[in-house]
Design an enzyme around this catalytic site. Structure first.
Site, PDB file in Angstrom:
ATOM      1  CG  HIS A 158      -1.594   1.326   1.452  1.00  0.00           C
ATOM      2  ND1 HIS A 158      -2.620   1.755   0.630  1.00  0.00           N
ATOM      3  CD2 HIS A 158      -1.402   2.325   2.365  1.00  0.00           C
ATOM      4  CE1 HIS A 158      -3.042   2.942   1.035  1.00  0.00           C
ATOM      5  NE2 HIS A 158      -2.317   3.308   2.086  1.00  0.00           N
TER       6      HIS A 158
ATOM      7  CB  CYS B 155      -3.454   2.612  -2.845  1.00  0.00           C
ATOM      8  SG  CYS B 155      -2.497   1.088  -2.586  1.00  0.00           S
TER       9      CYS B 155
END
Length: 211
Positions: free
Chosen positions: A40, A114
């Site tokens: 992430h 993301c």
């Protein structure tokens, strides 16, 4: 497509733009050294970290928080991508405009996650992309999915025509839009979309984001 007023080739500024990278699994401890891993990431500018996650609504999927403190993730490292000439208010306006292209219901683990958001934001803020290894697994998965889509239909036809065990091809599952999907593919992609933890949206709405 670039946001009006924000070029991909920005002037060199004095404000650093960082990419904060987090581990999603302990396997990254080994995969990282091979240039792989599941990560992430968020973009840090003016001591604020911006990231992108999923929810079911056509509103912003961009949220903000304290740098290197994203809930549910293990912080790995911070990378200086470049510098920008935008002030805090201008960065905020930039993110609000970018949110039109990154709504929660647009999120897709392979094609718009993301890391895609961070790459896009960094390109527009500094003119430089994020390191390839951060999102390499998604790119490999995208190539694999395209190859599987081409091969699977041909292989299924061979199996159906050459094997007496199949009386007729299994019926595909219907969707609410009237189309059809193969059960295995739909389950896999549904799991992918919701495979990351959630965090609150702080930009324009109070929503639960399923990263």
């Amino acid at each position: 497509m670039f946001i009006k007023g924000f070029s991909s080739k920005r002037k060199i500024g004095s404000v650093p733009v960082y990419l904060n990278v987090y581990d999603l699994t302990t396997i990254n401890g080994y995969a990282y050294w091979l240039g792989l891993g599941i990560y992430h990431s968020g973009v840090q500018v003016h001591d604020v970290e911006y990231a992108f996650g999923a929810h079911e609504f056509p509103t912003t999927g961009i949220f903000e928080g304290e740098p290197r403190q994203c809930p549910g993730f293990t912080f790995r490292k911070s990378i200086l991508i470049g510098r920008t000439d935008l002030g805090p208010k201008e960065v905020r306006e930039f993110m609000e405009k970018l949110a039109e292209e990154y709504t929660g219901n647009m999120y897709h683990l392979i094609t718009k996650n993301c890391n895609h958001f961070c790459d896009d934001a960094c390109l527009r803020l500094t003119g430089k992309p994020i390191p390839r290894w951060v999102n390499r697994l998604a790119k490999l998965a995208a190539i694999s999915h395209r190859s599987e889509d081409r091969v699977c239909d041909g292989e299924r036809k061979k199996l159906w025509s050459n094997s007496s065990r199949y009386i007729s091809p299994p019926a595909p599952a219907s969707t609410s839009e009237g189309g059809s999907v193969h059960p295995i593919a739909s389950v896999t992609r549904s799991r992918c979309r919701w495979s990351e933890p959630c965090a609150p949206s702080l930009v324009t709405a109070s929503l639960t984001l399923k990263l």
